[in-house]
Design a protein around this motif. Structure first.
Motif, PDB file in Angstrom:
ATOM      1  N   ILE A   7       0.869  -1.176   0.000  1.00 33.26           N
ATOM      2  CA  ILE A   7       0.000   0.000   0.000  1.00 33.26           C
ATOM      3  C   ILE A   7       0.905   1.225   0.000  1.00 33.26           C
ATOM      4  O   ILE A   7       1.259   1.766   1.053  1.00 33.26           O
ATOM      5  CB  ILE A   7      -0.919   0.000   1.239  1.00 33.26           C
ATOM      6  CG1 ILE A   7      -1.659  -1.316   1.316  1.00 33.26           C
ATOM      7  CG2 ILE A   7      -1.921   1.164   1.179  1.00 33.26           C
ATOM      8  CD1 ILE A   7      -2.414  -1.513   2.594  1.00 33.26           C
ATOM      9  N   PRO A   8       1.335   1.650  -1.153  1.00 32.34           N
ATOM     10  CA  PRO A   8       2.282   2.763  -1.193  1.00 32.34           C
ATOM     11  C   PRO A   8       1.656   4.098  -0.819  1.00 32.34           C
ATOM     12  O   PRO A   8       2.331   4.987  -0.326  1.00 32.34           O
ATOM     13  CB  PRO A   8       2.769   2.756  -2.636  1.00 32.34           C
ATOM     14  CG  PRO A   8       1.729   2.044  -3.405  1.00 32.34           C
ATOM     15  CD  PRO A   8       1.054   1.081  -2.486  1.00 32.34           C
ATOM     16  N   ALA A   9       0.377   4.241  -1.028  1.00 30.89           N
ATOM     17  CA  ALA A   9      -0.247   5.546  -0.786  1.00 30.89           C
ATOM     18  C   ALA A   9      -0.382   5.783   0.711  1.00 30.89           C
ATOM     19  O   ALA A   9      -0.941   4.947   1.438  1.00 30.89           O
ATOM     20  CB  ALA A   9      -1.615   5.602  -1.454  1.00 30.89           C
ATOM     21  N   ILE A  10       0.145   6.924   1.167  1.00 37.06           N
ATOM     22  CA  ILE A  10       0.141   7.204   2.608  1.00 37.06           C
ATOM     23  C   ILE A  10      -1.287   7.309   3.123  1.00 37.06           C
ATOM     24  O   ILE A  10      -1.623   6.821   4.200  1.00 37.06           O
ATOM     25  CB  ILE A  10       0.916   8.504   2.868  1.00 37.06           C
ATOM     26  CG1 ILE A  10       2.407   8.250   2.622  1.00 37.06           C
ATOM     27  CG2 ILE A  10       0.712   8.997   4.302  1.00 37.06           C
ATOM     28  CD1 ILE A  10       3.260   9.482   2.755  1.00 37.06           C
ATOM     29  N   ALA A  11      -2.152   7.916   2.328  1.00 31.80           N
ATOM     30  CA  ALA A  11      -3.528   8.115   2.787  1.00 31.80           C
ATOM     31  C   ALA A  11      -4.230   6.785   3.035  1.00 31.80           C
ATOM     32  O   ALA A  11      -5.100   6.676   3.907  1.00 31.80           O
ATOM     33  CB  ALA A  11      -4.300   8.944   1.780  1.00 31.80           C
TER      34      ALA A  11
END
Lengths: 495, 284
Positions: A7-11
């Motif tokens: 899950i690369p997206a921080i959000a």
């Protein structure tokens, strides 16, 4: 390992409402910190609540002061002194002299007060260090060296030191006064009163007016004793003497008790007459006038028991009070007989009093016995000087003046040194006779510094292992010391 | 890495200060028959310096709470000072007490000081080497506080992955297949996922070791799956691997910061005892 985050997206990866995720480590650290602070405050306040301040004591008190160790205020009557010390204020101590003198009578200035230029240390705490776990008497050498490193500077200009100057340690300590050559009148002043210096032999000599032969008395085979001696055992009439038979320490184990004739000499050397005059016991010792008075009294009592002795006495009629020596019946008048008796006593008394000094008249034991070798009589031990102006006696016993302490400036405990033999330390000079070989009373049988150095090796309080203590205070005392006091110690007038 | 080449100046200054203090102590101890005492001017100076360094080291935690006070210096500078001046405080305190334990309060203070000192050295060693280990072992690091959230996100991703391929994530009733024709691999995958994988993806404090066994099981399942389902199992393997890394990160983070659970409270205790010692010493 490569970063392959799913899950690369921080959000998506994190919850942006970060308050929902507190750091539990930090939270527990905070709680533990508060608990520790509370525990520390409890630990610190407990002694304050109970009034027992011992936990605040940096190091243990000396044994005598432990009586009031729970109450620091008993001694510590000045506050904030460490800050003053840090600021360089000299003599900033938290205990005042008044606190010490509430119990102790000693003062800072009672050490040669008339000599010191500055009157001694500023306060008790300058020398006496408490909270060291040892006695406050164990003063560091530095306190003594402060003056004794240069006594000329420490003393007033009109005073001359009695002891060697520039003593900075036990290793630099000079040879004891009685064992070193006479150097100056100043430092030998006290010794001059106790001893005389033999210029030829370069050695101090005991000037005690008494004759005593150590070698004879310490004969390993023993010396003869009279039959009524407490240690006499039948035919075994020899007794082997040890040093401690006569030299016995005081109750405190330090100096030796003075030698007393009645205790140490009289059991063998009794002042007895031979023949009938011995019936009334020995003559008293110590006062020659008293002894002669007792002798006259005994002669009179002897005459009462043996009146026939008078018959052979020729009468000097010139001394008779009356004109008629005989009664009308031809018998002696009572006055004549009394005068004859008086003359008999006086004549015998004259003979005996002049002979009291002679060993042939006074002696112990019965004639013919081996113990007749035991000589007595004033002149056998004492120095008897002719003195014509003393009436009918014509002689005088010189006062022996035996010093009670030969080294009055030092403190020495014989009890602490009882594991060594007397002869290991007491001998005359470096090569002179030891105590058991000395035949001359003038031999000064004192230990030298070399003897002490065998065990007291190093210097200072931090003695190396195996060395006996070598601090100044191990041998010397500060308080109550003046030249007059030291002379009193030497003469035995005080202890 | 806490200590690096930028600390050379700090280290050198600390060594020089230690050398100077040692010389002063040696001279003072030689001159004093009882050695250096805490109440002597030299001992008091050492005590003041040591206490100041201890206070500075303790102030580091307060400085971290005031990040906007940049005029006080950077956090990096404070950390370097905390390390090196804290290290220097040990010898200074020993010089102050003359290598003696003192009374009860002093003994307690010194004992606590040594606990703080040694735990600090241990913590420094851990902080020096563990971050490198962490970056090697856990390339997919997360913000430590958000590890539960990251786990939850992984779980949701795995749920979506399995549901997208197998149709549902409802918990099926388990029936032993009677023959090969009745075997449904999707159903078996869902069941395996729900029973073996999903619970372990969620956040818990369990150890990271059992994730290796789970990956072995997933490999076995992968070989039992038809070819079209094997990519799903591969992605599940990656998700489990990341979850395992997060677990490692949590464990290593515990090592990195667990020593502070001892260091910080005992430091607080030390400050209280040292303050009591200072007040008692000055008062008496």
């Amino acid at each position: 390992m490569t970063d392959a985050r799913q899950i690369p997206a921080i959000a998506e990866r994190y919850d942006l409402d970060w308050r929902r995720y507190p750091n539990r480590w930090r939270r527990w650290r905070g709680r533990a910190g508060w608990c520790a602070a509370l525990a520390g405050l409890l630990f610190v306040s407990y002694p304050l609540v109970t009034g027992d301040h011992r936990p605040f004591m940096a190091r243990p008190l000396s044994a005598p002061h432990r009586l009031f160790e729970a109450d620091c205020r008993r001694c510590h009557d000045r506050h904030g002194q460490p800050l003053l010390r840090l600021a360089g204020v000299a003599g900033a101590h938290s205990v005042s002299d008044q606190a010490c003198q509430a119990c102790h009578e000693q003062r800072c200035d009672d050490h040669h007060p008339q000599m010191l230029a500055h009157g001694g240390p500023a306060s008790c705490m300058e020398c006496h260090q408490e909270h060291r776990g040892r006695s406050v008497r164990e003063v560091a050498d530095t306190a003594c060296v402060a003056c004794h490193a240069d006594l000329v500077l420490a003393c007033r200009s009109d005073q001359t030191p009695h002891v060697r100057s520039q003593v900075v340690s036990w290793q630099k300590h000079p040879e004891f006064a009685g064992k070193r050559p006479k150097d100056s009148a100043a430092t030998a002043g006290l010794l001059d009163e106790l001893a005389q210096y033999d210029e030829r032999r370069q050695r101090w000599r005991d000037r005690t007016a008494l004759r005593f032969n150590h070698r004879v008395h310490l004969d390993p085979d023993g010396i003869p004793i009279p039959p009524d001696h407490p240690d006499y055992q039948g035919n075994h009439h020899l007794k082997r003497l040890e040093c401690q038979d006569c030299h016995q320490p005081m109750v405190d184990g330090r100096a030796m008790q003075p030698i007393r004739f009645e205790q140490h000499c009289q059991p063998c050397h009794r002042l007895e007459f031979r023949f009938a005059l011995a019936e009334d016991g020995p003559l008293p010792h110590g006062d020659i006038q008293l002894a002669l008075g007792v002798l006259r009294d005994r002669l009179m009592r002897y005459l009462q028991r043996h009146p026939q002795e008078v018959d052979s006495e020729a009468v000097d009629r010139s001394v008779l009070p009356g004109p008629q020596p005989l009664t009308p019946t031809g018998e002696e008048t009572p006055e004549l007989r009394q005068a004859r008796a008086w003359q008999w006593v006086e004549r015998r008394w004259q003979e005996l009093s002049g002979a009291v000094v002679s060993p042939s008249v006074l002696y112990a034991g019965e004639p013919g016995a081996e113990h007749r070798q035991l000589k007595t009589g004033c002149g056998y031990c004492h120095e008897v000087m002719p003195q014509q102006d003393r009436g009918s006696i014509g002689w005088q016993v010189t006062e022996p003046r035996m010093p009670a302490r030969w080294m009055p400036m030092a403190r020495f405990s014989h009890q602490s040194h009882q594991f060594v033999r007397c002869v290991d330390c007491h001998y005359d000079g470096q090569e002179g006779p030891g105590a058991t070989e000395s035949e001359d009373t003038a031999d000064l049988l004192l230990p030298s510094r070399e003897v002490c150095l065998r065990c007291h090796v190093s210097s200072g309080s931090r003695a190396s292992s195996g060395s006996a203590p070598t601090r100044c205070v191990d041998c010397h005392q500060y308080h109550g010391r003046s030249y007059e006091r030291i002379k009193q110690l030497a003469s035995g007038n005080t202890y | 890495m806490l200590v690096d080449r930028s600390h050379f100046g700090w280290g050198l200054a600390t060594l020089v200060a230690l050398g100077i203090a040692s010389v002063i102590y040696g001279v003072a101890a030689y001159r004093s028959p009882d050695g250096v005492l805490g109440g002597s001017p030299v001992g008091l100076t050492f005590g003041l310096l040591g206490s100041a360094l201890m206070l500075y080291a303790g102030a580091f935690s307060w400085k971290k709470r005031l990040p906007r006070w940049t005029w006080l210096g950077s956090a990096r500078t404070w950390m370097a000072g905390h390390i090196w001046l804290g290290l220097l405080s040990g010898p200074l305190i020993l010089f102050h007490c003359g290598f003696r334990w003192g009374g009860m309060l002093e003994q307690a203070t010194l004992a606590v000081f040594f606990v703080v000192y040694i735990s600090g050295i241990v913590g420094l060693a851990l902080q020096q080497f563990l971050p490198r280990v962490l970056s090697n072992v856990v390339p997919a690091q997360a913000i430590y506080e958000q590890i539960p959230a990251a786990c939850e996100a992984l779980c949701k991703k795995a749920d979506a992955l399995v549901a997208a391929r197998c149709g549902t994530l409802a918990v099926p009733e388990w029936h032993e297949p009677k023959d090969a024709a009745s075997y449904q691999p999707e159903r078996a995958l869902v069941e395996f996922y729900l029973h073996e994988v999903r619970g372990r993806l969620r956040w818990s404090d369990r150890g990271a070791g059992h994730y290796g066994q789970l990956r072995l099981k997933l490999l076995e399942v992968k070989h039992a799956m038809p070819d079209d389902l094997q990519p799903v199992v591969d992605q599940l393997l990656d998700i489990v691997s990341e979850r395992q890394q997060l677990q490692w990160q949590s464990t290593i983070h515990g090592w990195l910061h667990g020593w502070l659970l001892l260091h910080v409270p005992v430091s607080v205790l030390l400050l209280v005892l040292a303050a009591a010692h200072a007040v008692a010493s000055v008062w008496y």
